[in-house]
Design a protein around this motif. Sequence first.
Motif, PDB file in Angstrom:
ATOM      1  N   GLY A   1       0.822  -1.210   0.000  1.00 29.04           N
ATOM      2  CA  GLY A   1       0.000   0.000   0.000  1.00 29.04           C
ATOM      3  C   GLY A   1       0.856   1.260   0.000  1.00 29.04           C
ATOM      4  N   SER A   2       1.955   1.217   0.721  1.00 26.87           N
ATOM      5  CA  SER A   2       2.853   2.369   0.770  1.00 26.87           C
ATOM      6  C   SER A   2       3.466   2.639  -0.599  1.00 26.87           C
ATOM      7  CB  SER A   2       3.954   2.128   1.812  1.00 26.87           C
ATOM      8  OG  SER A   2       4.908   3.152   1.781  1.00 26.87           O
ATOM      9  N   VAL A   3       3.814   1.590  -1.323  1.00 29.50           N
ATOM     10  CA  VAL A   3       4.393   1.762  -2.666  1.00 29.50           C
ATOM     11  C   VAL A   3       3.387   2.461  -3.582  1.00 29.50           C
ATOM     12  CG1 VAL A   3       5.174   0.528  -4.738  1.00 29.50           C
ATOM     13  CG2 VAL A   3       5.981  -0.196  -2.470  1.00 29.50           C
ATOM     14  N   THR A   4       2.163   1.966  -3.588  1.00 29.82           N
ATOM     15  CA  THR A   4       1.132   2.561  -4.453  1.00 29.82           C
ATOM     16  C   THR A   4       0.893   4.021  -4.085  1.00 29.82           C
ATOM     17  OG1 THR A   4       0.097   0.392  -4.356  1.00 29.82           O
ATOM     18  CG2 THR A   4      -1.172   2.119  -5.402  1.00 29.82           C
ATOM     19  N   ALA A   5       0.797   4.277  -2.780  1.00 25.23           N
ATOM     20  CA  ALA A   5       0.512   5.643  -2.321  1.00 25.23           C
ATOM     21  C   ALA A   5       1.676   6.578  -2.639  1.00 25.23           C
ATOM     22  CB  ALA A   5       0.242   5.625  -0.813  1.00 25.23           C
ATOM     23  N   ALA A   6       2.897   6.099  -2.497  1.00 28.04           N
ATOM     24  CA  ALA A   6       4.063   6.966  -2.722  1.00 28.04           C
ATOM     25  C   ALA A   6       4.184   7.352  -4.196  1.00 28.04           C
ATOM     26  CB  ALA A   6       5.343   6.261  -2.260  1.00 28.04           C
ATOM     27  N   VAL A   7       3.948   6.402  -5.087  1.00 28.22           N
ATOM     28  CA  VAL A   7       4.051   6.731  -6.516  1.00 28.22           C
ATOM     29  C   VAL A   7       2.920   7.698  -6.907  1.00 28.22           C
ATOM     30  CG1 VAL A   7       4.129   5.816  -8.878  1.00 28.22           C
ATOM     31  CG2 VAL A   7       5.258   4.561  -7.027  1.00 28.22           C
ATOM     32  N   ALA A   8       1.738   7.484  -6.328  1.00 25.02           N
ATOM     33  CA  ALA A   8       0.629   8.421  -6.590  1.00 25.02           C
ATOM     34  C   ALA A   8       0.977   9.816  -6.061  1.00 25.02           C
ATOM     35  CB  ALA A   8      -0.652   7.902  -5.931  1.00 25.02           C
ATOM     36  N   ALA A   9       1.579   9.877  -4.883  1.00 28.12           N
ATOM     37  CA  ALA A   9       1.953  11.180  -4.306  1.00 28.12           C
ATOM     38  C   ALA A   9       3.037  11.858  -5.141  1.00 28.12           C
ATOM     39  CB  ALA A   9       2.439  10.976  -2.869  1.00 28.12           C
ATOM     40  N   ALA A  10       3.945  11.059  -5.676  1.00 29.01           N
ATOM     41  CA  ALA A  10       4.999  11.624  -6.533  1.00 29.01           C
ATOM     42  C   ALA A  10       4.363  12.272  -7.758  1.00 29.01           C
ATOM     43  CB  ALA A  10       5.976  10.525  -6.958  1.00 29.01           C
ATOM     44  N   GLU A  11       3.400  11.567  -8.347  1.00 27.15           N
ATOM     45  CA  GLU A  11       2.744  12.082  -9.547  1.00 27.15           C
ATOM     46  C   GLU A  11       1.926  13.335  -9.220  1.00 27.15           C
ATOM     47  OE1 GLU A  11       1.308   9.086 -12.236  1.00 27.15           O
ATOM     48  OE2 GLU A  11      -0.396  10.341 -12.784  1.00 27.15           O
ATOM     49  N   ALA A  12       1.311  13.317  -8.045  1.00 29.73           N
ATOM     50  CA  ALA A  12       0.532  14.499  -7.644  1.00 29.73           C
ATOM     51  C   ALA A  12       1.445  15.712  -7.465  1.00 29.73           C
ATOM     52  CB  ALA A  12      -0.220  14.195  -6.345  1.00 29.73           C
ATOM     53  N   ALA A  13       2.669  15.470  -7.028  1.00 27.27           N
ATOM     54  CA  ALA A  13       3.597  16.589  -6.785  1.00 27.27           C
ATOM     55  C   ALA A  13       4.126  17.173  -8.079  1.00 27.27           C
ATOM     56  CB  ALA A  13       4.760  16.112  -5.903  1.00 27.27           C
ATOM     57  N   PHE A  14       4.595  16.314  -8.973  1.00 24.82           N
ATOM     58  CA  PHE A  14       5.332  16.825 -10.140  1.00 24.82           C
ATOM     59  C   PHE A  14       4.904  16.224 -11.478  1.00 24.82           C
ATOM     60  CE2 PHE A  14       9.078  17.607  -7.062  1.00 24.82           C
ATOM     61  CZ  PHE A  14       8.729  18.944  -6.909  1.00 24.82           C
ATOM     62  N   GLY A  15       3.770  15.526 -11.520  1.00 27.27           N
ATOM     63  CA  GLY A  15       3.347  14.900 -12.780  1.00 27.27           C
ATOM     64  C   GLY A  15       3.926  13.500 -12.900  1.00 27.27           C
ATOM     65  N   PRO A  16       3.605  12.815 -14.013  1.00 26.25           N
ATOM     66  CA  PRO A  16       4.020  11.415 -14.158  1.00 26.25           C
ATOM     67  C   PRO A  16       5.529  11.229 -13.983  1.00 26.25           C
ATOM     68  CG  PRO A  16       2.575  12.074 -15.955  1.00 26.25           C
ATOM     69  CD  PRO A  16       2.861  13.319 -15.177  1.00 26.25           C
ATOM     70  N   VAL A  17       5.871  10.171 -13.258  1.00 23.03           N
ATOM     71  CA  VAL A  17       7.293   9.874 -13.038  1.00 23.03           C
ATOM     72  C   VAL A  17       7.892   9.370 -14.352  1.00 23.03           C
ATOM     73  CG1 VAL A  17       8.908   8.370 -11.808  1.00 23.03           C
ATOM     74  CG2 VAL A  17       6.900   9.308 -10.610  1.00 23.03           C
ATOM     75  N   GLN A  18       8.936  10.053 -14.815  1.00 17.30           N
ATOM     76  CA  GLN A  18       9.618   9.624 -16.050  1.00 17.30           C
ATOM     77  C   GLN A  18      10.911   8.891 -15.736  1.00 17.30           C
ATOM     78  OE1 GLN A  18       9.270  13.819 -17.294  1.00 17.30           O
ATOM     79  NE2 GLN A  18       9.190  13.000 -19.371  1.00 17.30           N
ATOM     80  N   ILE A  19      11.497   9.226 -14.591  1.00 13.86           N
ATOM     81  CA  ILE A  19      12.775   8.620 -14.192  1.00 13.86           C
ATOM     82  C   ILE A  19      12.593   8.000 -12.809  1.00 13.86           C
ATOM     83  CG2 ILE A  19      15.159   9.107 -13.505  1.00 13.86           C
ATOM     84  CD1 ILE A  19      15.034  11.556 -15.434  1.00 13.86           C
ATOM     85  N   LEU A  20      12.902   6.719 -12.702  1.00 17.01           N
ATOM     86  CA  LEU A  20      12.895   6.050 -11.393  1.00 17.01           C
ATOM     87  C   LEU A  20      14.307   5.579 -11.079  1.00 17.01           C
ATOM     88  CD1 LEU A  20      11.708   4.567  -8.889  1.00 17.01           C
ATOM     89  CD2 LEU A  20      11.267   2.620 -10.416  1.00 17.01           C
ATOM     90  N   VAL A  21      14.817   5.993  -9.933  1.00 19.46           N
ATOM     91  CA  VAL A  21      16.069   5.414  -9.434  1.00 19.46           C
ATOM     92  C   VAL A  21      15.669   4.504  -8.285  1.00 19.46           C
ATOM     93  CG1 VAL A  21      18.400   5.832  -8.597  1.00 19.46           C
ATOM     94  CG2 VAL A  21      17.323   7.484 -10.137  1.00 19.46           C
ATOM     95  N   ASN A  22      15.683   3.211  -8.564  1.00 21.43           N
ATOM     96  CA  ASN A  22      15.149   2.176  -7.681  1.00 21.43           C
ATOM     97  C   ASN A  22      16.299   1.741  -6.760  1.00 21.43           C
ATOM     98  OD1 ASN A  22      12.923   0.652  -7.008  1.00 21.43           O
ATOM     99  ND2 ASN A  22      13.011  -0.662  -8.818  1.00 21.43           N
TER     100      ASN A  22
END
Length: 257
Positions: A74-95
Amino acid sequence: MADDRSTGLLGGRCALVTGASSGLGRRFATVLAREGARVVLAARRAERLRDLRTEIEGAGGRAAAVELDVLSDGSVTAAVAAAEAAFGPVQILVNNSGVSAQKRIVDMSAGDYDRVMNTNARGAFLVAREVARRIIDASVEGGRIVNVASILAEKAVRELSVYCMSKAALLHLTRVQALEWARFGINVNALCPGYVRTEINDEYWDTDRGRRFVESFPRRRVGDASDLDGALLLLVSPESRMITGSAITVDDALAIA
Ligand SMILES: NC(=O)c1ccc[n+]([C@@H]2O[C@H](COP(=O)([O-])OP(=O)(O)OC[C@H]3O[C@@H](n4cnc5c(N)ncnc54)[C@H](OP(=O)(O)O)[C@@H]3O)[C@@H](O)[C@H]2O)c1
Protein backbone atom coordinates in the motif's frame (compact mmCIF):
# COMPACT_ATOMS: atom_id res chain seq x y z
CA MET A 1 11.80 28.86 -9.76
CA ALA A 2 9.04 28.18 -12.30
CA ASP A 3 7.42 24.73 -12.56
CA ASP A 4 8.40 24.37 -16.19
CA ARG A 5 12.10 24.51 -15.48
CA SER A 6 13.79 23.41 -18.70
CA THR A 7 17.48 23.83 -17.99
CA GLY A 8 20.06 21.11 -17.51
CA LEU A 9 20.29 17.64 -18.98
CA LEU A 10 16.93 16.60 -17.51
CA GLY A 11 14.90 19.77 -18.15
CA GLY A 12 11.99 19.53 -15.69
CA ARG A 13 11.49 15.76 -15.86
CA CYS A 14 9.95 14.14 -12.80
CA ALA A 15 12.37 11.75 -11.09
CA LEU A 16 11.56 9.45 -8.18
CA VAL A 17 14.50 8.34 -6.04
CA THR A 18 13.84 5.63 -3.47
CA GLY A 19 16.13 5.42 -0.48
CA ALA A 20 16.86 9.15 -0.78
CA SER A 21 17.25 9.58 2.97
CA SER A 22 20.93 8.59 2.99
CA GLY A 23 23.98 7.40 1.10
CA LEU A 24 23.77 6.84 -2.63
CA GLY A 25 20.11 7.81 -2.92
CA ARG A 26 20.76 11.16 -1.29
CA ARG A 27 23.55 11.79 -3.78
CA PHE A 28 21.49 10.58 -6.77
CA ALA A 29 18.67 12.96 -5.85
CA THR A 30 21.03 15.91 -5.53
CA VAL A 31 22.67 15.19 -8.89
CA LEU A 32 19.34 14.80 -10.71
CA ALA A 33 18.03 18.05 -9.20
CA ARG A 34 21.20 19.83 -10.25
CA GLU A 35 20.50 18.67 -13.83
CA GLY A 36 17.04 20.24 -13.77
CA ALA A 37 14.87 17.27 -12.74
CA ARG A 38 12.01 17.77 -10.30
CA VAL A 39 12.94 15.15 -7.76
CA VAL A 40 10.65 13.17 -5.47
CA LEU A 41 12.58 11.97 -2.44
CA ALA A 42 11.23 8.72 -1.01
CA ALA A 43 12.13 6.62 2.05
CA ARG A 44 10.85 5.89 5.57
CA ARG A 45 12.76 8.59 7.47
CA ALA A 46 10.64 11.61 6.64
CA GLU A 47 12.67 14.15 8.59
CA ARG A 48 15.80 13.39 6.60
CA LEU A 49 13.83 13.76 3.38
CA ARG A 50 12.54 17.14 4.48
CA ASP A 51 16.09 18.29 5.24
CA LEU A 52 17.27 17.17 1.80
CA ARG A 53 14.33 18.88 0.13
CA THR A 54 15.28 22.12 1.88
CA GLU A 55 18.89 21.68 0.77
CA ILE A 56 17.93 21.04 -2.87
CA GLU A 57 15.51 23.96 -2.94
CA GLY A 58 18.14 26.17 -1.32
CA ALA A 59 20.43 25.38 -4.26
CA GLY A 60 17.70 26.42 -6.74
CA GLY A 61 16.32 22.94 -7.48
CA ARG A 62 12.86 21.40 -7.15
CA ALA A 63 12.09 18.57 -4.73
CA ALA A 64 9.21 16.95 -2.87
CA ALA A 65 9.35 14.45 -0.01
CA VAL A 66 7.19 11.33 0.09
CA GLU A 67 7.15 8.62 2.76
CA LEU A 68 7.75 5.16 1.36
CA ASP A 69 8.20 1.73 2.90
CA VAL A 70 8.92 -0.69 0.07
CA LEU A 71 7.95 -3.58 2.37
CA SER A 72 4.35 -2.36 2.27
CA ASP A 73 2.39 -2.80 -0.96
CA GLY A 74 0.00 0.00 0.00
CA SER A 75 2.85 2.37 0.77
CA VAL A 76 4.39 1.76 -2.67
CA THR A 77 1.13 2.56 -4.45
CA ALA A 78 0.51 5.64 -2.32
CA ALA A 79 4.06 6.97 -2.72
CA VAL A 80 4.05 6.73 -6.52
CA ALA A 81 0.63 8.42 -6.59
CA ALA A 82 1.95 11.18 -4.31
CA ALA A 83 5.00 11.62 -6.53
CA GLU A 84 2.74 12.08 -9.55
CA ALA A 85 0.53 14.50 -7.64
CA ALA A 86 3.60 16.59 -6.78
CA PHE A 87 5.33 16.83 -10.14
CA GLY A 88 3.35 14.90 -12.78
CA PRO A 89 4.02 11.41 -14.16
CA VAL A 90 7.29 9.87 -13.04
CA GLN A 91 9.62 9.62 -16.05
CA ILE A 92 12.78 8.62 -14.19
CA LEU A 93 12.90 6.05 -11.39
CA VAL A 94 16.07 5.41 -9.43
CA ASN A 95 15.15 2.18 -7.68
CA ASN A 96 17.72 2.42 -4.92
CA SER A 97 16.26 1.39 -1.53
CA GLY A 98 18.23 -1.47 -0.09
CA VAL A 99 19.40 -3.22 3.06
CA SER A 100 22.04 -5.79 3.91
CA ALA A 101 22.62 -8.52 6.49
CA GLN A 102 26.15 -9.69 7.16
CA LYS A 103 26.15 -13.17 8.69
CA ARG A 104 27.27 -16.67 7.84
CA ILE A 105 24.53 -18.69 6.15
CA VAL A 106 24.24 -20.96 9.19
CA ASP A 107 23.47 -17.90 11.36
CA MET A 108 21.06 -16.25 8.92
CA SER A 109 17.45 -16.33 10.18
CA ALA A 110 14.32 -16.57 8.07
CA GLY A 111 13.57 -13.05 9.24
CA ASP A 112 16.93 -11.79 7.91
CA TYR A 113 16.18 -13.50 4.61
CA ASP A 114 12.72 -11.93 4.33
CA ARG A 115 13.92 -8.44 5.24
CA VAL A 116 16.74 -8.38 2.69
CA MET A 117 14.95 -10.17 -0.17
CA ASN A 118 11.69 -8.32 0.37
CA THR A 119 13.39 -4.92 0.43
CA ASN A 120 15.95 -5.38 -2.33
CA ALA A 121 14.08 -7.62 -4.78
CA ARG A 122 10.35 -7.58 -4.00
CA GLY A 123 10.31 -3.89 -3.05
CA ALA A 124 12.21 -2.86 -6.16
CA PHE A 125 9.86 -5.02 -8.26
CA LEU A 126 6.75 -3.34 -6.82
CA VAL A 127 8.04 0.22 -7.18
CA ALA A 128 9.08 -0.29 -10.81
CA ARG A 129 5.81 -2.06 -11.59
CA GLU A 130 3.78 0.85 -10.25
CA VAL A 131 5.86 3.46 -12.08
CA ALA A 132 5.77 1.49 -15.36
CA ARG A 133 1.99 0.98 -15.17
CA ARG A 134 1.51 4.72 -14.94
CA ILE A 135 4.02 5.48 -17.73
CA ILE A 136 2.26 2.97 -19.99
CA ASP A 137 -1.26 4.15 -19.12
CA ALA A 138 -0.39 7.81 -19.71
CA SER A 139 1.83 7.12 -22.79
CA VAL A 140 4.66 9.04 -21.16
CA GLU A 141 7.70 9.16 -23.45
CA GLY A 142 11.32 8.50 -22.60
CA GLY A 143 10.91 6.54 -19.38
CA ARG A 144 14.10 5.60 -17.56
CA ILE A 145 14.46 3.10 -14.73
CA VAL A 146 17.78 2.55 -13.00
CA ASN A 147 17.85 -0.46 -10.68
CA VAL A 148 20.66 -0.06 -8.18
CA ALA A 149 22.13 -3.55 -7.99
CA SER A 150 25.75 -4.27 -7.01
CA ILE A 151 28.85 -6.08 -8.22
CA LEU A 152 27.68 -8.70 -5.71
CA ALA A 153 24.84 -9.54 -8.13
CA GLU A 154 27.48 -11.64 -9.90
CA LYS A 155 30.34 -11.96 -7.43
CA ALA A 156 29.97 -14.45 -4.57
CA VAL A 157 31.04 -13.08 -1.20
CA ARG A 158 30.99 -14.90 2.12
CA GLU A 159 28.56 -13.71 4.81
CA LEU A 160 26.43 -11.75 2.34
CA SER A 161 24.42 -14.66 0.93
CA VAL A 162 20.97 -13.13 0.88
CA TYR A 163 22.25 -9.73 -0.21
CA CYS A 164 24.05 -11.39 -3.15
CA MET A 165 20.88 -13.32 -4.03
CA SER A 166 18.72 -10.24 -3.86
CA LYS A 167 21.00 -8.25 -6.16
CA ALA A 168 21.26 -11.17 -8.62
CA ALA A 169 17.46 -11.21 -8.71
CA LEU A 170 17.34 -7.48 -9.33
CA LEU A 171 19.91 -7.69 -12.11
CA HIS A 172 17.98 -10.40 -13.92
CA LEU A 173 14.68 -8.62 -13.32
CA THR A 174 16.25 -5.61 -15.06
CA ARG A 175 16.64 -7.67 -18.23
CA VAL A 176 13.04 -8.90 -18.22
CA GLN A 177 11.73 -5.40 -17.49
CA ALA A 178 13.78 -4.06 -20.41
CA LEU A 179 12.24 -6.67 -22.72
CA GLU A 180 8.66 -6.16 -21.59
CA TRP A 181 8.80 -2.38 -21.55
CA ALA A 182 10.95 -1.66 -24.63
CA ARG A 183 7.90 -1.05 -26.77
CA PHE A 184 6.61 1.50 -24.29
CA GLY A 185 9.77 3.59 -24.51
CA ILE A 186 10.96 2.68 -21.03
CA ASN A 187 14.67 1.94 -20.75
CA VAL A 188 15.65 -0.22 -17.79
CA ASN A 189 19.24 -0.69 -16.73
CA ALA A 190 21.17 -1.77 -13.68
CA LEU A 191 23.84 0.28 -11.96
CA CYS A 192 26.31 -2.03 -10.23
CA PRO A 193 28.54 -0.18 -7.79
CA GLY A 194 31.54 -1.65 -6.09
CA TYR A 195 32.14 -0.55 -2.52
CA VAL A 196 31.10 2.99 -1.65
CA ARG A 197 31.22 4.32 1.90
CA THR A 198 27.67 4.90 3.17
CA GLU A 199 25.59 4.01 6.24
CA ILE A 200 25.10 0.49 4.89
CA ASN A 201 28.79 -0.34 5.49
CA ASP A 202 30.27 2.65 7.34
CA GLU A 203 31.45 0.88 10.50
CA TYR A 204 33.11 -1.96 8.64
CA TRP A 205 35.78 0.11 6.86
CA ASP A 206 37.29 1.25 10.18
CA THR A 207 37.78 -2.28 11.51
CA ASP A 208 41.08 -4.17 11.04
CA ARG A 209 39.28 -6.59 8.76
CA GLY A 210 37.82 -3.74 6.72
CA ARG A 211 41.20 -2.04 6.34
CA ARG A 212 42.84 -5.28 5.22
CA PHE A 213 40.04 -5.82 2.71
CA VAL A 214 40.55 -2.37 1.18
CA GLU A 215 44.29 -3.10 0.80
CA SER A 216 43.31 -5.96 -1.53
CA PHE A 217 41.34 -3.67 -3.88
CA PRO A 218 43.01 -2.72 -7.21
CA ARG A 219 42.95 0.95 -6.20
CA ARG A 220 43.16 0.35 -2.44
CA ARG A 221 40.26 2.69 -1.78
CA VAL A 222 36.54 2.71 -1.03
CA GLY A 223 34.53 4.79 -3.48
CA ASP A 224 32.63 7.99 -2.84
CA ALA A 225 28.97 8.36 -3.81
CA SER A 226 29.98 11.06 -6.31
CA ASP A 227 31.94 8.41 -8.25
CA LEU A 228 28.57 7.15 -9.54
CA ASP A 229 27.41 10.49 -10.97
CA GLY A 230 28.55 9.82 -14.54
CA ALA A 231 26.94 6.39 -14.85
CA LEU A 232 23.71 7.62 -13.30
CA LEU A 233 23.47 10.59 -15.64
CA LEU A 234 24.14 8.44 -18.69
CA LEU A 235 21.37 6.01 -17.77
CA VAL A 236 18.71 8.67 -17.11
CA SER A 237 19.70 10.94 -19.99
CA PRO A 238 17.75 11.30 -23.24
CA GLU A 239 21.09 10.44 -24.91
CA SER A 240 20.92 6.81 -23.74
CA ARG A 241 17.91 5.98 -25.90
CA MET A 242 19.30 2.65 -27.15
CA ILE A 243 20.76 1.53 -23.83
CA THR A 244 18.31 -0.84 -22.19
CA GLY A 245 18.69 -4.19 -20.50
CA SER A 246 22.30 -3.36 -19.67
CA ALA A 247 24.33 -3.11 -16.51
CA ILE A 248 27.02 -0.55 -15.81
CA THR A 249 29.66 -1.56 -13.30
CA VAL A 250 31.37 1.25 -11.40
CA ASP A 251 33.93 -0.39 -9.16
CA ASP A 252 37.61 0.50 -9.79
CA ALA A 253 37.96 -2.95 -11.46
CA LEU A 254 37.12 -4.77 -8.24
CA ALA A 255 34.71 -7.30 -9.77
CA ILE A 256 37.37 -8.59 -12.16
CA ALA A 257 40.23 -8.53 -9.66
N1 LIG B 1 27.33 1.45 -0.46
C1 LIG B 1 27.77 0.47 -1.25
O1 LIG B 1 28.96 0.08 -1.21
C2 LIG B 1 26.83 -0.16 -2.22
C3 LIG B 1 27.39 -0.95 -3.22
C4 LIG B 1 26.54 -1.56 -4.15
C5 LIG B 1 25.18 -1.35 -4.08
N2 LIG B 1 24.66 -0.56 -3.09
C6 LIG B 1 23.21 -0.38 -3.06
O2 LIG B 1 22.92 0.99 -3.09
C7 LIG B 1 21.64 1.21 -2.51
C8 LIG B 1 21.76 2.34 -1.49
O3 LIG B 1 22.57 1.88 -0.42
P1 LIG B 1 23.49 2.86 0.43
O4 LIG B 1 24.86 2.35 0.33
O5 LIG B 1 23.22 4.27 0.08
O6 LIG B 1 22.98 2.51 1.90
P2 LIG B 1 22.18 3.37 3.00
O7 LIG B 1 22.89 4.66 3.24
O8 LIG B 1 21.98 2.45 4.12
O9 LIG B 1 20.81 3.71 2.27
C9 LIG B 1 19.79 2.75 2.11
C10 LIG B 1 18.52 3.49 1.77
O10 LIG B 1 17.49 2.52 1.58
C11 LIG B 1 16.34 2.98 2.25
N3 LIG B 1 15.49 1.87 2.67
C12 LIG B 1 15.84 0.78 3.37
N4 LIG B 1 14.75 0.03 3.65
C13 LIG B 1 13.70 0.67 3.07
C14 LIG B 1 12.30 0.41 3.02
N5 LIG B 1 11.75 -0.65 3.61
N6 LIG B 1 11.51 1.27 2.35
C15 LIG B 1 12.06 2.36 1.73
N7 LIG B 1 13.36 2.67 1.77
C16 LIG B 1 14.17 1.83 2.43
C17 LIG B 1 16.86 3.75 3.44
O11 LIG B 1 15.90 4.73 3.85
P3 LIG B 1 14.99 4.66 5.19
O12 LIG B 1 15.76 3.84 6.19
O13 LIG B 1 14.85 6.10 5.57
O14 LIG B 1 13.73 4.03 4.73
C18 LIG B 1 18.08 4.42 2.87
O15 LIG B 1 17.74 5.67 2.32
C19 LIG B 1 21.22 -0.13 -1.90
O16 LIG B 1 20.32 -0.78 -2.76
C20 LIG B 1 22.52 -0.89 -1.81
O17 LIG B 1 22.33 -2.27 -1.83
C21 LIG B 1 25.45 0.03 -2.16
